[in-house]
Write an enzyme that holds these catalytic residues in place. Structure first.
Site, PDB file in Angstrom:
ATOM      1  N   SER A 149      -0.055   1.572 -15.630  1.00 25.60           N
ATOM      2  CA  SER A 149       0.508   2.917 -16.407  1.00 25.60           C
ATOM      3  C   SER A 149      -0.502   4.073 -16.002  1.00 25.60           C
ATOM      4  CB  SER A 149       0.725   3.285 -17.879  1.00 25.60           C
ATOM      5  OG  SER A 149       1.359   4.101 -18.064  1.00 25.60           O
ATOM      6  N   GLY A 150       0.589   4.808 -15.456  1.00 25.69           N
ATOM      7  CA  GLY A 150      -0.508   5.885 -15.827  1.00 25.69           C
ATOM      8  C   GLY A 150       0.218   6.756 -14.046  1.00 25.69           C
ATOM      9  N   ARG A 153      19.739   9.653 -22.218  1.00 24.35           N
ATOM     10  CA  ARG A 153      19.641   9.856 -20.976  1.00 24.35           C
ATOM     11  C   ARG A 153      21.117   9.561 -20.118  1.00 24.35           C
ATOM     12  NH1 ARG A 153      13.795   8.259 -18.037  1.00 24.35           N
ATOM     13  NH2 ARG A 153      12.690   9.319 -19.778  1.00 24.35           N
ATOM     14  N   HIS A 202      32.568 -16.618 -42.588  1.00 25.77           N
ATOM     15  CA  HIS A 202      31.670 -16.284 -42.034  1.00 25.77           C
ATOM     16  C   HIS A 202      30.135 -16.652 -44.042  1.00 25.77           C
ATOM     17  CE1 HIS A 202      31.957 -15.127 -38.317  1.00 25.77           C
ATOM     18  NE2 HIS A 202      32.924 -14.010 -38.927  1.00 25.77           N
ATOM     19  N   HIS A 248       5.543  -0.002 -24.156  1.00 25.37           N
ATOM     20  CA  HIS A 248       4.558   1.145 -24.041  1.00 25.37           C
ATOM     21  C   HIS A 248       6.387   1.750 -23.223  1.00 25.37           C
ATOM     22  CE1 HIS A 248       3.706   3.696 -20.129  1.00 25.37           C
ATOM     23  NE2 HIS A 248       2.828   4.080 -21.402  1.00 25.37           N
ATOM     24  N   ASN A 249       6.576   2.057 -22.022  1.00 31.23           N
ATOM     25  CA  ASN A 249       7.407   2.772 -21.122  1.00 31.23           C
ATOM     26  C   ASN A 249       8.833   3.200 -21.952  1.00 31.23           C
ATOM     27  OD1 ASN A 249       5.975   2.635 -19.034  1.00 31.23           O
ATOM     28  ND2 ASN A 249       7.859   1.692 -16.905  1.00 31.23           N
ATOM     29  N   LEU A 309       0.514  -1.106   0.065  1.00 30.86           N
ATOM     30  CA  LEU A 309       0.104   0.301   0.046  1.00 30.86           C
ATOM     31  C   LEU A 309       0.916   1.361  -0.426  1.00 30.86           C
ATOM     32  CD1 LEU A 309      -2.157  -1.673   2.672  1.00 30.86           C
ATOM     33  CD2 LEU A 309      -2.893  -0.511  -0.016  1.00 30.86           C
ATOM     34  N   LYS A 334       3.543  -3.955 -21.235  1.00 31.06           N
ATOM     35  CA  LYS A 334       4.268  -2.328 -20.289  1.00 31.06           C
ATOM     36  C   LYS A 334       5.683  -1.659 -20.730  1.00 31.06           C
ATOM     37  CE  LYS A 334       3.094   1.127 -17.086  1.00 31.06           C
ATOM     38  NZ  LYS A 334       4.657   0.436 -16.167  1.00 31.06           N
ATOM     39  N   GLU A 374       7.718   6.000 -24.581  1.00 32.35           N
ATOM     40  CA  GLU A 374       7.560   7.298 -23.191  1.00 32.35           C
ATOM     41  C   GLU A 374       8.989   7.630 -23.945  1.00 32.35           C
ATOM     42  OE1 GLU A 374       6.034   6.622 -20.002  1.00 32.35           O
ATOM     43  OE2 GLU A 374       7.233   7.226 -19.143  1.00 32.35           O
ATOM     44  N   ASN A 419      -0.421  -4.566   3.922  1.00 29.30           N
ATOM     45  CA  ASN A 419       0.797  -3.804   3.377  1.00 29.30           C
ATOM     46  C   ASN A 419       1.320  -4.675   4.800  1.00 29.30           C
ATOM     47  OD1 ASN A 419       2.516  -1.816   1.789  1.00 29.30           O
ATOM     48  ND2 ASN A 419       3.151  -1.968   3.995  1.00 29.30           N
TER      49      ASN A 419
HETATM   50  P1  NBP Z   1       7.575   0.975  -4.400  1.00 26.34           P
HETATM   51  O1  NBP Z   1       8.116   0.408  -5.435  1.00 26.34           O
HETATM   52  O2  NBP Z   1       8.049   2.139  -3.302  1.00 26.34           O
HETATM   53  O3  NBP Z   1       7.723  -0.524  -3.141  1.00 26.34           O
HETATM   54  C1  NBP Z   1       7.735   0.211  -2.027  1.00 26.34           C
HETATM   55  C2  NBP Z   1       5.818  -1.159  -1.435  1.00 26.34           C
HETATM   56  O4  NBP Z   1       6.888  -2.005  -1.321  1.00 26.34           O
HETATM   57  C3  NBP Z   1       5.458  -1.156   0.032  1.00 26.34           C
HETATM   58  O5  NBP Z   1       3.807  -1.043   0.243  1.00 26.34           O
HETATM   59  C4  NBP Z   1       6.460  -1.614   0.972  1.00 26.34           C
HETATM   60  O6  NBP Z   1       6.310  -2.517   2.404  1.00 26.34           O
HETATM   61  C5  NBP Z   1       6.812  -3.403  -0.319  1.00 26.34           C
HETATM   62  N1  NBP Z   1       7.813  -4.320   0.818  1.00 26.34           N
HETATM   63  C6  NBP Z   1       8.859  -3.635   0.179  1.00 26.34           C
HETATM   64 BR1  NBP Z   1       9.908  -2.455  -0.587  1.00 26.34          BR
HETATM   65  N2  NBP Z   1       9.980  -5.113   0.061  1.00 26.34           N
HETATM   66  C7  NBP Z   1       8.731  -5.967   0.574  1.00 26.34           C
HETATM   67  C8  NBP Z   1       8.859  -6.607   1.229  1.00 26.34           C
HETATM   68  N3  NBP Z   1      10.434  -7.661   1.141  1.00 26.34           N
HETATM   69  N4  NBP Z   1       7.763  -7.170   1.397  1.00 26.34           N
HETATM   70  C9  NBP Z   1       6.774  -7.352   1.191  1.00 26.34           C
HETATM   71  N5  NBP Z   1       6.794  -6.156   0.923  1.00 26.34           N
HETATM   72  C10 NBP Z   1       7.562  -5.000   0.849  1.00 26.34           C
HETATM   73  O7  NBP Z   1       5.957   1.222  -4.452  1.00 26.34           O
HETATM   74  P2  NBP Z   1       5.120   2.008  -5.436  1.00 26.34           P
HETATM   75  O8  NBP Z   1       6.003   3.509  -5.683  1.00 26.34           O
HETATM   76  O9  NBP Z   1       3.533   2.108  -4.829  1.00 26.34           O
HETATM   77  O10 NBP Z   1       4.899   1.022  -6.790  1.00 26.34           O
HETATM   78  C11 NBP Z   1       4.759  -0.659  -6.470  1.00 26.34           C
HETATM   79  C12 NBP Z   1       4.611  -1.241  -8.215  1.00 26.34           C
HETATM   80  O11 NBP Z   1       3.978  -0.340  -8.908  1.00 26.34           O
HETATM   81  C13 NBP Z   1       6.245  -1.356  -8.385  1.00 26.34           C
HETATM   82  O12 NBP Z   1       6.497  -2.442  -8.291  1.00 26.34           O
HETATM   83  C14 NBP Z   1       6.614   0.342  -8.993  1.00 26.34           C
HETATM   84  O13 NBP Z   1       7.742   0.290 -10.454  1.00 26.34           O
HETATM   85  C15 NBP Z   1       5.192  -0.184  -9.814  1.00 26.34           C
HETATM   86  N6  NBP Z   1       4.822   1.505 -10.614  1.00 26.34           N
HETATM   87  C16 NBP Z   1       4.960   2.382  -9.611  1.00 26.34           C
HETATM   88  C17 NBP Z   1       4.461   3.679 -10.733  1.00 26.34           C
HETATM   89  C18 NBP Z   1       5.122   4.894  -9.978  1.00 26.34           C
HETATM   90  O14 NBP Z   1       4.497   6.115 -10.336  1.00 26.34           O
HETATM   91  N7  NBP Z   1       5.216   5.275  -8.618  1.00 26.34           N
HETATM   92  C19 NBP Z   1       3.472   3.742 -11.976  1.00 26.34           C
HETATM   93  C20 NBP Z   1       3.729   2.233 -12.636  1.00 26.34           C
HETATM   94  C21 NBP Z   1       4.032   1.344 -12.026  1.00 26.34           C
HETATM   95  P3  NBP Z   1       6.718  -1.413   2.867  1.00 26.34           P
HETATM   96  O15 NBP Z   1       5.677  -0.421   3.693  1.00 26.34           O
HETATM   97  O16 NBP Z   1       6.273  -2.088   4.913  1.00 26.34           O
HETATM   98  O17 NBP Z   1       7.488  -0.813   3.409  1.00 26.34           O
END
Ligand code: NBP
Length: 503
Positions: free
Chosen positions: A142-143, A301, A468, A199-200, A24, A196, A203, A46
C-alpha cells in the site's frame, strides 16, 4: 530505516542478485528502485524490454540493478532460493507470468505477487505452486507509487518459511514508524492480500466519511471550500490526524488555474473505483460481517456514477428539502459536531473492517494478529493515522477483543461524541443532505448496543411463510408454530431449516 539484512551481499554469492522484480510499470519500477537504494542487488525484467532499459538509463546510479531481457536470463541471475517479485496487472497477467516462471524455478524458490490480487486467486495460486515445491507469497503493498519508492506498508502472506527468507528485504524497504517497519508476516496463503483488501475497503469508508463531513459543512453551513480546508487543517492536529484528512485540506484549498474556481467545483462528481472496495463487501457478505461503512462507501460511489439516472431525476425534480441551511442556534458549534460525528463514524468503520479480518482469519485458519495490522498501517499506506496507535493499544490490551467499540478508549470516545453524532445525522436528514456513512455507522452502533432487536419479528415472519423455525428465549431447541392450524407450537429438534424457500 534499517540498512542491515540477513541476506549475504550479492558479491558473496557469486554475484547473483538478491531479489528480482518482473513488471516495471510505475509500481514495479519504484519498488525495484527502493530495493536497490537499500543496497540489495535487484534483477529487473519486464515483458516489454524498453521499460528495463529506461529504468537502468534513468536510475541505474541509485543502486545495483541487473537488467534482463528474457525471463530465462532474469531467473538465472538470481541467488537461490530465488526471490521473484511479480508486479504486473492483477488477474490474467499474473497467471501468465506465473505460468512462464514456474518451469524456470526450483524447489524452495519464492514467488511473490505484490499486485492487488483477489485473495481467492492467491489461495488458488499458493496451492498450485506448493505442488511444485515453490513458495507463493501474496503480498499487499500500500502507498501507491510514492509509497513503493519511499517506503510502502507491506502485508505479506504465504508460508512462515518464505517470510524468513524474504522478510528482511521487505522490512528494509518498508516505511519505518517509531523504529518499527510497516511490514510483518500476516498469515498463510491469501491472508496478506485479504488484509490489503480490507485496508482498501476501510480507505473507501474513510474517504466517504470525509466527503460527507465536507458536504455537511458546505451545504449545511454554506462554508466555502477554502474555509473548509482550514477546518480540516485544524482537525489534523487532533484525534483525526491522518494522511487522508491532511490531503483533504490540500485538495479543498486548491484553486483551478483556468477558471479561478475551487478545484472541487470543476471536477466531475462521479467517483470511480478499481474494485477492491467491492471485493471487500462481497467477502463481507460471504462471511456474514456487517461492514456497513465500507458498503455505503461503495454504493455512494455507484450512485455518484449513475449519471443518466441522476440527470433524469434532476430534470424531473424529486421532492425534498434542498438549499436549506442551518442558522442561528442550529449552526452554533456545528463544525465541531461534524468533527465528532466523523470520528465516531470512523471508529465504527474501522471496527467493522477489523471484524471482517477476525472472521476471515478464523474461517481460513490464518491467525492474523490484528494489533500488528494496525501497526503496519501506521505508515506508508493511505489510511495511515494517529488513530491506529489506539487500535494497536486496544488489541495489545486484549487480543480477543470482540469489537473495537468495546475497548475502553473507543467506548468512551464514541460516548463523548454521540450527542454531536446524533445532532449531525438529524441535521443531515432535516436538510436533505445525504450522509449514508454517518447515519449507517450510527444505526450500526445503536443496533449493536440494543438488548432486543426486531430480528425476533423477522424470525416470526420467516417461520410463518417458510416454516424456517425459530429459537425461544426461555428454552433450548428449535420450534415451529402451526400458523395455518391451531397456532400450537411444535418442537423441531431435527428441523429441516430452509427447505421451503431460501429466505
Ligand atoms: P499495471 O497494473 O498498469 O500493469 C502494467 C504491468 O503489467 C506492465 O509491466 C506490463 O508489461 C505488465 N503486464 C501486463 Br498488463 N500483461 C502482462 C503479461 N501478460 N505478461 C507479462 N506482463 C504483463 O501496473 P502498476 O500500476 O505498476 O501496478 C502493478 C500492480 O500493483 C497491480 O496489480 C496494481 O493493482 C498494484 N498496485 C498498484 C498501485 C498503484 O498506485 N498504481 C498501488 C498498489 C498496488 P508491459 O510493460 O509489457 O505492458
Amino acid at each position: 530505516m534499517a540498512e542491515t539484512t540477513t541476506t549475504p551481499a550479492a558479491s558473496d554469492r557469486g554475484d547473483l542478485a538478491d531479489v528480482g522484480v518482473t513488471g516495471l510499470a510505475v509500481m514495479g519500477r519504484n519498488l525495484a528502485r527502493n530495493i536497490a537504494r537499500h543496497g540489495h542487488a535487484v534483477a529487473v525484467h519486464n515483458r516489454t524490454s524498453s521499460r528495463v532499459d529506461e529504468l537502468v538509463d534513468e536510475h541505474g546510479d541509485e543502486g545495483d540493478f541487473r537488467p534482463s531481457h528474457s525471463l530465462e536470463d532474469f531467473v538465472a541471475s538470481l541467488a537461490k532460493p530465488r526471490r521473484v517479485i511479480i508486479m504486473v496487472k492483477a488477474g490474467k497477467a499474473t497467471d501468465a507470468v506465473i505460468d512462464e516462471l514456474v518451469p524456470l524455478l526450483e524447489e524452495g524458490d519464492i514467488v511473490v505477487d505484490a499486485g492487488n490480487a483477489h485473495f481467492e486467486d492467491t489461495r488458488r495460486r499458493e496451492r498450485d505452486l506448493r505442488e511444485h515445491g515453490l513458495h507463493y507469497v501474496g503480498t499487499g503493498v500500500s502507498g501507491g507509487e510514492e509509497g513503493a519508492l519511499e517506503g510502502p506498508s507491506i502485508m505479506p502472506g504465504g508460508s512462515r518459511e518464505s517470510y524468513d527468507a524474504l522478510g528482511p528485504i521487505l522490512e528494509d524497504i518498508a516505511v519505518d514508524v517509531d523504529g518499527t517497519p510497516c511490514c510483518t508476516y500476516v498469515g498463510p496463503d491469501g491472508a496478506g492480500h485479504f488484509v490489503k483488501m480490507v485496508h482498501n475497503g476501510i480507505e473507501y469508508a474513510d474517504m466517504q466519511l470525509i466527503a460527507e463531513a465536507y458536504d455537511l459543512l458546505r451545504s449545511g453551513l454554506g462554508m466555502e471550500p477554502a474555509d473548509i480546508a482550514g477546518v480540516f487543517e485544524d482537525w489534523n492536529s487532533g484525534d483525526l490526524e491522518s494522511f487522508l484528512v491532511e490531503i483533504t485540506a490540500r485538495v479543498l484549498r486548491h484553486t483551478d488555474a483556468q477558471t479561478g474556481k475551487p478545484f472541487v467545483d470543476v471536477v466531475v462528481d462521479q467517483a470511480e473505483q478499481k474494485g477492491t472496495g467491492r471485493w471487500t463487501v462481497q467477502s463481507a457478505l460471504d462471511l456474514g460481517i456487517p461492514v456497513t461503512g465500507i458498503a455505503e462507501a461503495v454504493f455512494a460511489r455507484a450512485l455518484s456514477g449513475a449519471a443518466g439516472q441522476r440527470k433524469a431525476v434532476l430534470d424531473k425534480g424529486l421532492a425534498g428539502p434542498s438549499g436549506v441551511r442551518l442558522e442561528g442556534e442550529d449552526a452554533e458549534g456545528f463544525v465541531d459536531a461534524v468533527r465528532q460525528a466523523l470520528y465516531a463514524s470512523k471508529v465504527v468503520a474501522y471496527a467493522q473492517g477489523f471484524d471482517q479480518i477476525t472472521a476471515a482469519s478464523a474461517e481460513y485458519g490464518w491467525g492474523v494478529d490484528r494489533g500488528m495490522m494496525a501497526t503496519i498501517w501506521r505508515g506508508g499506506c493511505i489510511i495511515r493515522a494517529r488513530f491506529l496507535d489506539r487500535i494497536k493499544e486496544a488489541y495489545d490490551a486484549d487480543e480477543h477483543l470482540a469489537s473495537l467499540l468495546l475497548d475502553d478508549y473507543f467506548a468512551s470516545a464514541v460516548d463523548d461524541a454521540q450527542d454531536a453524532w446524533r445532532r449531525v445525522v438529524s441535521a443531515a436528514v432535516r436538510l436533505g443532505i445525504p450522509a449514508p456513512g454517518f447515519s449507517s455507522a450510527l444505526a450500526y452502533y445503536d443496533g449493536l448496543r440494543r438488548d432486543r432487536l426486531p430480528a425476533s419479528l423477522v424470525q416470526g415472519l420467516r417461520d410463518l411463510f417458510g416454516a424456517h423455525t425459530y429459537r425461544r428465549v426461555d428454552t433450548e431447541g428449535t420450534f415451529h408454530t402451526l400458523w395455518g392450524g391451531d397456532l400450537s407450537e411444535e418442537r423441531q429438534d431435527t428441523a429441516d431449516q430452509g427447505s421451503h424457500s431460501p429466505h
